[in-house]
Design an enzyme around this catalytic site. Structure first.
Site, PDB file in Angstrom:
ATOM      1  CG  HIS A 257      -3.126  -1.695  -8.092  1.00  0.00           C
ATOM      2  ND1 HIS A 257      -4.055  -2.545  -7.412  1.00  0.00           N
ATOM      3  CD2 HIS A 257      -2.176  -1.079  -7.398  1.00  0.00           C
ATOM      4  CE1 HIS A 257      -3.739  -2.327  -5.844  1.00  0.00           C
ATOM      5  NE2 HIS A 257      -2.466  -1.545  -5.965  1.00  0.00           N
TER       6      HIS A 257
ATOM      7  CG  HIS B 163      -2.385  -1.097  -1.986  1.00  0.00           C
ATOM      8  ND1 HIS B 163      -1.122  -0.969  -1.957  1.00  0.00           N
ATOM      9  CD2 HIS B 163      -3.375  -0.118  -1.593  1.00  0.00           C
ATOM     10  CE1 HIS B 163      -0.941   0.415  -1.246  1.00  0.00           C
ATOM     11  NE2 HIS B 163      -2.353   0.803  -1.154  1.00  0.00           N
TER      12      HIS B 163
ATOM     13  CG  ASP C  57       1.403  -3.937  -2.687  1.00  0.00           C
ATOM     14  OD1 ASP C  57       2.272  -3.631  -2.936  1.00  0.00           O
ATOM     15  OD2 ASP C  57       0.266  -3.623  -2.302  1.00  0.00           O
TER      16      ASP C  57
ATOM     17  CG  ASP D 222       2.285  -1.413  -0.110  1.00  0.00           C
ATOM     18  OD1 ASP D 222       2.306  -2.744   0.040  1.00  0.00           O
ATOM     19  OD2 ASP D 222       1.789  -0.977  -1.244  1.00  0.00           O
TER      20      ASP D 222
END
Ligand SMILES: [Zn+2]
Length: 362
Positions: A148, A186, A184, A271
């Site tokens: 991120h 996200h 991931d 995740d």
């Protein structure tokens, strides 16, 4: 479900019929460092040092002879390839302090050292991989995580973008085409942004959508010369192994086959697990094994086997350990994983339609 370890001995070969050939324990690079556990929140935070303990357990229990990468802080020059110097300078001022960069993203007295050693460690892994002619697999477990982190902004538990620093380092060392696959849960908004106009670094992401951080729609495909070299596969909450298999079989793998990366890096977050407390996807550890196994095959085809798994998220410790263990056994131990198919998933169909403008997809 954990798969059985590969057998210690192979079948007798035709050349030496008298005695069985002992298969050597597979070797791989490992990026780990004491500094990674020194990045500590005040009070409870999901991105906590216990995640590293879980990742270390997965590495320790694997039937792998690890070769430790010499971890060092990323240099200003390495960071400047993807981060603005002013941003890096602003982080430097936080050495020895504690606080928050945004409501999600904490730092403590040791965080800047950890972040720079995390980015530097993953870059060093790439350098070690490139120095070997026979290719090699690497596993990196940096904390804080990275995908991120934007050119000039820390966010989403991430300060410096470890995998982006490593990809840019590979380019600087002469690698023509790098692919980053990000599974991931996200979207890796920072990584996407850093290479959005760059055809030499392909970015492919599967992620829950809509979800944090909000980016990663299927029509975000890159810009300028980089058009087509960002591939987003947004997935509705609730999808599991069969949806991810569809994403890989229909899009990720054929795009990689056509791009033929010379180095494959994986933003390996765990995740998307059904157990994860932050997200709503439903992968089993078998699913992580399936994806990694397929990526390993591609790395062997075009990248001389050079593939680096770089830890991102994963906030359930059991799922993190089990998922990483299966990913390691797929990447290094040649374990295979079967997952069901879902032939008519609307998310996959939509992403296929978008990606077809740039890639040959069935
Ligand atoms: Zn994540």
């Amino acid at each position: 479900m954990r798969r059985a370890a590969p057998p210690e001995t192979s079948q007798m070969s035709d050349n030496s019929p008298e005695k069985p050939v002992t298969r050597a324990t597979p070797q791989a690079l490992l990026v780990d460092d004491q500094s990674f556990e020194q990045h500590r929140p005040t009070g409870y935070h999901p991105e906590r040092p216990e995640r590293l303990t879980a990742a270390r357990a997965a590495a320790e229990h694997a039937n792998v002879s690890w070769q430790r990468v010499a971890v060092r802080e990323a240099t200003d020059d390495q960071l400047a390839r993807v981060h603005s110097p002013a941003f890096v300078e602003s982080l430097e001022k936080l050495r020895g302090h504690r606080g928050y960069l945004d409501p999600d993203t904490y730092y403590c007295e040791q965080t800047i050292v950890a972040a720079r050693r995390a980015a530097g460690g993953v870059a060093a892994m790439v350098e070690d991989m490139l120095s070997k002619t026979d290719g090699s697999v690497g596993v990196a477990m940096p904390r804080p995580p990275g995908h991120h982190a934007r050119p000039s902004q820390a966010m989403g538990f991430c300060l410096l973008n470890n995998i982006a620093v490593a990809a840019a380092h590979a380019r600087a060392l002469g690698v023509g085409r790098v692919a980053i696959v990000d599974f991931d849960v996200h979207h890796g908004n920072g990584t996407q942004e850093m290479f959005y106009r760059d055809p030499a670094v392909l970015y492919i992401s599967t992620h829950q959508y809509p979800f944090y951080p909000g980016t990663g729609a299927a029509d975000e495909i890159g810009e300028g010369e980089g058009t087509g070299f960002t591939v987003n596969i947004p997935l509705t909450a609730g999808g599991g192994d069969s949806v991810y298999r569809g994403a890989f079989d229909r899009i990720v793998l054929p795009v990689l086959e056509q791009y033929a990366p010379e180095l494959l890096l994986v933003s390996a977050g765990f995740d998307a697990s059904a157990r994860d407390p932050l997200a709503e996807m439903n992968l089993s550890e078998r699913g992580f094994g399936y994806m990694t196994q397929k990526l390993t095959v591609q790395a062997r085809r075009s990248a001389r086997g050079r593939m680096g798994l770089v830890l991102e998220g994963g906030y359930d410790l059991v799922a993190l350990e089990a998922g990483l263990a299966d990913a390691i056994s797929a990447a290094i131990g040649d374990a295979t994983f079967e997952v069901p198919t879902d032939p008519e998933n609307p998310d996959i169909e939509r992403a296929v339609r978008e990606a077809r403008a740039h890639w040959k997809l069935a």
